[in-house]
Design a protein around this motif. Structure first.
Motif, mmCIF file in Angstrom:
data_model
loop_
_atom_site.group_PDB
_atom_site.id
_atom_site.type_symbol
_atom_site.label_atom_id
_atom_site.label_comp_id
_atom_site.label_asym_id
_atom_site.label_seq_id
_atom_site.Cartn_x
_atom_site.Cartn_y
_atom_site.Cartn_z
ATOM 1 N N ALA A 1 20.935 -6.955 51.866
ATOM 2 C CA ALA A 1 19.571 -7.358 51.441
ATOM 3 C C ALA A 1 19.003 -6.575 50.456
ATOM 4 C CB ALA A 1 19.829 -8.681 52.275
ATOM 5 N N ILE A 2 18.108 -5.470 51.979
ATOM 6 C CA ILE A 2 17.155 -4.173 51.704
ATOM 7 C C ILE A 2 17.293 -3.640 51.012
ATOM 8 C CG2 ILE A 2 16.199 -2.317 52.956
ATOM 9 C CD1 ILE A 2 16.129 -4.470 55.260
ATOM 10 N N ALA A 3 18.858 -2.779 51.135
ATOM 11 C CA ALA A 3 19.487 -1.666 49.880
ATOM 12 C C ALA A 3 19.299 -2.206 48.680
ATOM 13 C CB ALA A 3 21.206 -1.322 50.236
ATOM 14 N N ALA A 4 19.937 -3.803 48.330
ATOM 15 C CA ALA A 4 19.567 -3.981 46.867
ATOM 16 C C ALA A 4 18.877 -4.375 46.705
ATOM 17 C CB ALA A 4 21.013 -5.329 47.194
ATOM 18 N N ALA A 5 17.334 -4.578 46.998
ATOM 19 C CA ALA A 5 15.884 -5.061 47.213
ATOM 20 C C ALA A 5 15.702 -3.467 46.705
ATOM 21 C CB ALA A 5 15.557 -5.872 48.615
ATOM 22 N N LEU A 6 16.055 -3.109 47.348
ATOM 23 C CA LEU A 6 15.163 -1.001 46.863
ATOM 24 C C LEU A 6 15.922 -0.672 45.731
ATOM 25 C CD1 LEU A 6 14.263 1.644 48.062
ATOM 26 C CD2 LEU A 6 15.960 2.386 49.034
ATOM 27 N N ALA A 7 17.484 -0.856 45.091
ATOM 28 C CA ALA A 7 17.803 -1.023 44.207
ATOM 29 C C ALA A 7 17.378 -1.256 42.847
ATOM 30 C CB ALA A 7 19.479 -1.624 43.613
ATOM 31 N N LEU A 8 16.561 -2.464 43.222
ATOM 32 C CA LEU A 8 16.265 -3.817 42.098
ATOM 33 C C LEU A 8 14.947 -2.801 41.822
ATOM 34 C CD1 LEU A 8 16.870 -7.162 42.543
ATOM 35 C CD2 LEU A 8 16.885 -5.926 40.820
ATOM 36 N N LEU A 9 14.202 -2.011 42.750
ATOM 37 C CA LEU A 9 12.772 -1.769 42.963
ATOM 38 C C LEU A 9 13.175 -0.848 41.975
ATOM 39 C CD1 LEU A 9 11.440 -2.118 46.469
ATOM 40 C CD2 LEU A 9 10.354 -2.978 43.538
ATOM 41 N N GLY B 1 24.746 -2.796 31.608
ATOM 42 C CA GLY B 1 24.664 -0.983 31.567
ATOM 43 C C GLY B 1 23.063 -0.894 31.469
ATOM 44 N N GLU B 2 22.394 -1.289 31.065
ATOM 45 C CA GLU B 2 20.761 -0.688 30.757
ATOM 46 C C GLU B 2 20.438 -0.958 32.360
ATOM 47 O OE1 GLU B 2 20.007 -1.383 25.968
ATOM 48 O OE2 GLU B 2 18.786 -2.362 27.404
ATOM 49 N N TRP B 3 20.660 -2.032 32.639
ATOM 50 C CA TRP B 3 19.756 -2.149 34.328
ATOM 51 C C TRP B 3 20.616 -1.011 34.954
ATOM 52 C CZ3 TRP B 3 15.714 -4.638 37.064
ATOM 53 C CH2 TRP B 3 15.554 -5.700 35.845
ATOM 54 N N ASN B 4 21.142 -0.575 34.883
ATOM 55 C CA ASN B 4 22.485 0.713 35.739
ATOM 56 C C ASN B 4 21.848 1.912 35.544
ATOM 57 O OD1 ASN B 4 24.283 2.212 37.745
ATOM 58 N ND2 ASN B 4 24.900 2.517 35.656
ATOM 59 N N GLU B 5 20.888 1.717 33.602
ATOM 60 C CA GLU B 5 20.124 3.418 33.561
ATOM 61 C C GLU B 5 19.206 3.398 34.252
ATOM 62 O OE1 GLU B 5 21.905 4.205 29.320
ATOM 63 O OE2 GLU B 5 20.489 3.272 29.011
ATOM 64 N N SER B 6 18.338 2.095 34.229
ATOM 65 C CA SER B 6 17.411 2.168 34.734
ATOM 66 C C SER B 6 16.924 2.214 36.623
ATOM 67 C CB SER B 6 16.677 0.794 34.384
ATOM 68 O OG SER B 6 16.498 0.713 33.061
ATOM 69 N N PHE B 7 18.455 1.976 37.077
ATOM 70 C CA PHE B 7 17.959 1.798 37.801
ATOM 71 C C PHE B 7 17.785 3.357 39.274
ATOM 72 C CE2 PHE B 7 22.014 2.317 41.816
ATOM 73 C CZ PHE B 7 20.815 2.841 42.276
ATOM 74 N N GLU C 1 17.509 6.515 51.724
ATOM 75 C CA GLU C 1 17.655 6.191 53.272
ATOM 76 C C GLU C 1 16.648 5.956 53.786
ATOM 77 O OE1 GLU C 1 22.049 7.963 54.031
ATOM 78 O OE2 GLU C 1 20.996 9.856 53.810
ATOM 79 N N ALA C 2 15.508 6.758 54.162
ATOM 80 C CA ALA C 2 14.621 6.737 54.210
ATOM 81 C C ALA C 2 13.792 5.569 54.237
ATOM 82 C CB ALA C 2 13.767 8.145 54.214
ATOM 83 N N LEU C 3 13.835 4.822 52.351
ATOM 84 C CA LEU C 3 13.231 4.603 52.208
ATOM 85 C C LEU C 3 13.807 2.331 53.225
ATOM 86 C CD1 LEU C 3 12.068 4.814 48.257
ATOM 87 C CD2 LEU C 3 10.679 4.487 50.705
ATOM 88 N N VAL C 4 15.685 3.209 53.021
ATOM 89 C CA VAL C 4 15.869 1.614 53.554
ATOM 90 C C VAL C 4 15.285 1.378 55.102
ATOM 91 C CG1 VAL C 4 17.322 1.172 54.555
ATOM 92 C CG2 VAL C 4 18.028 1.644 52.142
ATOM 93 N N ALA C 5 14.821 2.701 55.669
ATOM 94 C CA ALA C 5 14.421 2.901 57.171
ATOM 95 C C ALA C 5 13.131 2.292 56.797
ATOM 96 C CB ALA C 5 14.620 3.878 57.396
ATOM 97 N N ALA D 1 22.590 1.148 59.553
ATOM 98 C CA ALA D 1 21.634 0.536 59.022
ATOM 99 C C ALA D 1 21.567 0.692 57.293
ATOM 100 C CB ALA D 1 20.274 -0.004 59.499
ATOM 101 N N LEU D 2 22.004 2.279 57.062
ATOM 102 C CA LEU D 2 22.075 2.742 55.862
ATOM 103 C C LEU D 2 23.196 2.767 54.280
ATOM 104 C CD1 LEU D 2 19.927 6.153 57.259
ATOM 105 C CD2 LEU D 2 19.424 4.029 56.997
ATOM 106 N N LYS D 3 24.471 2.570 55.208
ATOM 107 C CA LYS D 3 25.109 2.921 54.421
ATOM 108 C C LYS D 3 25.522 2.131 53.459
ATOM 109 C CE LYS D 3 28.725 5.166 55.500
ATOM 110 N NZ LYS D 3 29.680 5.107 55.945
ATOM 111 N N PRO D 4 24.870 0.606 53.452
ATOM 112 C CA PRO D 4 24.922 -0.468 52.349
ATOM 113 C C PRO D 4 24.977 0.017 50.787
ATOM 114 C CG PRO D 4 24.326 -1.652 54.139
ATOM 115 C CD PRO D 4 23.802 -0.169 54.891
ATOM 116 N N ILE D 5 23.710 0.951 51.318
ATOM 117 C CA ILE D 5 23.614 2.262 49.763
ATOM 118 C C ILE D 5 24.269 2.692 48.427
ATOM 119 C CG2 ILE D 5 22.252 4.473 48.855
ATOM 120 C CD1 ILE D 5 20.229 4.226 51.586
ATOM 121 N N PHE D 6 25.726 2.438 49.891
ATOM 122 C CA PHE D 6 26.772 3.416 48.818
ATOM 123 C C PHE D 6 27.579 2.946 48.081
ATOM 124 C CE2 PHE D 6 25.003 6.338 52.429
ATOM 125 C CZ PHE D 6 24.920 7.913 51.875
ATOM 126 N N PRO D 7 28.263 1.270 47.928
ATOM 127 C CA PRO D 7 28.482 0.169 47.107
ATOM 128 C C PRO D 7 27.561 0.434 46.034
ATOM 129 C CG PRO D 7 28.741 -0.041 49.634
ATOM 130 C CD PRO D 7 27.501 0.821 49.593
#
Lengths: 450, 152
Positions: free
Chosen positions: A8-16, A33-39, A168-172, A182-188
């Motif tokens: 959930a933290i990784a997903a929240a960071l992606a949204l930010l 597609g545009e959300w992905n570009e913005s990410f 990874e540092a921001l997730v931590a 705890a950092l691996k959920p970034i990769f999916p």
């Protein structure tokens, strides 16, 4: 192994990151597609900002980068809403029976990658380079804090770009405690981004089914979806940026191109993930220059402002390296050798590169098919398709060029590096296949070349 | 030129072949990873004993002190694990056969004021350790580990 809160933290960071990207691009995204570009624009810009923040704010840079992302994300709320589209009666389109099949395959690839990524531990570069740098960044709060002792494996790796360590540092930082697992959920998230970017680029040439087929194909390539990419390597994020940048470039119109278009920011972001990001950027610049010289286009003046983001990112990378003052490893001493010494190695490099291009357990038949598809585009394609084919082929060649001057044994260096370099440009190969399929279909039905 | 039906069949066949080989390669690769995971591939970064290993080293290490890791074992992965587990303590790694370790350690000791060492495998002749004690073994690695203070 990671749990739901970490995901959930990784997903929240992606949204930010995505919201910050919206603020930079000055738009509210209209679709995934545009959300992905913005990410990716947000992640690229945040990692670029981390360099000057580290220079001027020292150990407060990481928190400052998070504050900048939060502020930009907050500002994106103020962006004007898009005008409601006039309601037009939907023209029923014939359903392609392959659409659900390809969607199911792409979804299965994402689910399998996610399940395995969360179970599998870091592998060599994932821990020894990328997560290790994230650990330093999290501890020091800056890119220029702890410098590992001379001779340390990690020392020269500090020269690598900061996007993945920053994420990874921001997730931590958000979770409040350092834990590698705890950092691996970034990769999916990057894997999903890669599939979305590839589908978006493929959609500029083919049907929705073809775009989903392209996403499924890239998601099922063993070199992309398994092996090192399950172990936290940066090649996957780089491939995601390549796919999104390709989609943005293919969709961009010269009439609307400006510094706030996604394409220039994504091209700049190529430099923030891996050093090899300079290769597709340089190849694209070369092809654009050649196309411009062959047929000078009249562009609005603001189109030139699109050069600003990549130029800024290049300058930031130079500042990063200058500030570190750590020399890179002398891996390419043959640069100073006579050209004949390099020329003698061409056959050996080509033979070893071909071995990895043709490895069916990594690629299926992707690369031979791409070469055939590129030939089709050169013969029957329009300007855009020819440029795409040229960029894909030049990247494949340019990625092999460093082996001509390597100090390592050539077979070992090619084995260690080439398939990972190819991974980064594999979305381009899949887009070439889709474009060529459309041209081949025209030929099959007796149509004229474009 | 072949008739349109034959050309369509050729294009569709080629596209199907490329896609099918990609899918088959993907299915085979995912199966390999799943089998490897079920055979017990590590699912956490550090072996379960690493926490005891780390606490055991830190108990004797003054704040900020560096340590040299002398590794004549055959798996450099353990160096990465030890470096990351002991962070932010700086870890100098000397890796190789015992005779190379001897030479490198002498050069390193001449250059630095390093006092502490972790040894994986046989103790090199140039590394005389005071108060040497064994560290917990790490699963997946055959070498025993020793921790001690270097005699200068």
């Amino acid at each position: 192994m990671s749990g739901f809160p970490d995901a959930a933290i990784a997903a929240a960071l992606a949204l930010l990151f995505a919201a910050a990207g919206n603020a930079i691009l000055g738009r509210r995204p209209a679709g995934i597609g545009e959300w992905n570009e913005s990410f990716l624009v947000g992640a690229g810009a945040a990692s670029a900002a981390l360099v000057p923040l580290s220079i001027f704010l020292g150990h407060r840079a990481l928190l400052a980068a998070l504050a900048v992302v939060l502020a930009a994300a907050g500002a994106s709320v103020l962006l004007p809403r898009k005008a409601q589209r006039e309601h037009r009666p939907q023209v029923p389109r014939p359903r392609d029976p392959w659409t659900p099949v390809f969607f199911a395959l792409a979804a299965a690839a994402v689910l399998l990658f996610t399940a395995l990524d969360l179970r599998v531990a870091y592998r060599w570069d994932g821990l020894a380079i990328w997560a290790a740098r994230a650990q330093l960044l999290h501890h020091d709060g800056s890119l220029f804090g702890t410098i590992p002792p001379p001779g340390s494996y990690l020392r020269s790796k500090l020269r690598y770009p900061p996007l993945l360590p920053l994420a990874e540092a921001l997730v931590a930082t958000i979770r409040g405690k350092w834990d590698f697992d705890a950092l691996k959920p970034i990769f999916p998230l990057f894997f999903l981004s890669l599939l979305i970017g590839t589908a978006r680029a493929a959609r500029t040439f083919g049907s929705r089914a073809a775009a989903l087929g392209a996403a499924a194909l890239v998601g099922l390539l063993p070199a992309v979806s398994t092996g090192t990419n399950l172990g936290g390597y940066a090649d996957l994020p780089e491939a995601a940026v390549v796919a999104a940048a390709a989609a943005a470039c293919l969709r961009e119109s010269p009439a609307t191109l400006s510094w706030r278009s996604p394409a220039p920011w994504l091209l700049g972001a190529l430099l923030m993930v891996k050093r090899e990001g300079i290769i597709p950027l340089a190849v694209l610049a070369m092809v654009l220059l050649a196309a411009g010289l062959a047929r000078p286009a009249i562009r609005p003046r603001r189109a030139w402002s699109a050069l600003a983001p990549p130029a800024l990112f290049l300058a930031i990378r130079a500042a990063h390296l200058l500030r570190l003052k750590i020399p890179g490893p002398k891996r390419f001493p043959l640069f100073s050798q006579p050209a004949t010494a390099v020329a003698e190695r061409i056959g050996l490099v080509a033979a070893n590169a071909a071995r990895w291009l043709l490895a069916p357990d990594l690629w299926g038949v992707l690369w031979p098919a791409t070469f055939a598809a590129a030939a089709i585009l050169v013969v029957r394609g329009g300007g855009k398709e020819r440029a795409l084919a040229a960029i894909a082929l030049l990247c494949v060649g340019a990625d092999a060029a460093p082996f001509l001057v390597t100090a390592w044994p050539i077979p070992l260096h090619v084995e260690q590096a080439y398939s990972r370099l190819l991974e980064q440009v594999s979305p381009l190969a899949v887009i070439v296949l889709v474009a060529a399929r459309e041209r081949a279909k025209e030929w099959a039905s007796g149509g004229a070349p474009g | 030129m072949p008739p349109p039906a034959a050309r369509r069949a050729l294009v569709n066949g080629a596209v199907a072949f490329v896609f099918a080989t990609g899918v088959l390669a993907g299915v085979a690769a995912f199966s390999r990873e799943i089998r490897s995971d079920r055979r017990g591939a590590p699912s956490t970064t550090f072996p379960p004993e690493m926490d005891r290993f780390r606490r055991s080293v830190l108990a004797s290490l003054p704040p900020g002190a560096g340590v040299v890791f002398l590794d004549s074992g055959d798996d450099p992965w353990v160096e990465v694990l030890v470096e990351r587990a002991l962070f932010p303590h700086p870890v100098w790694t000397v890796f190789g056969p015992p005779e190379e370790i001897d030479a490198s350690l002498r050069r390193l000791m001449a250059r630095t004021r390093l006092r502490f060492a972790i040894v994986a495998g046989p103790v090199p002749t140039s590394a005389r350790l005071r108060r040497a004690r064994p560290l917990p073994r790490l699963s997946g690695f055959s070498s025993p580990f020793l921790f001690g203070e270097l005699e200068r």
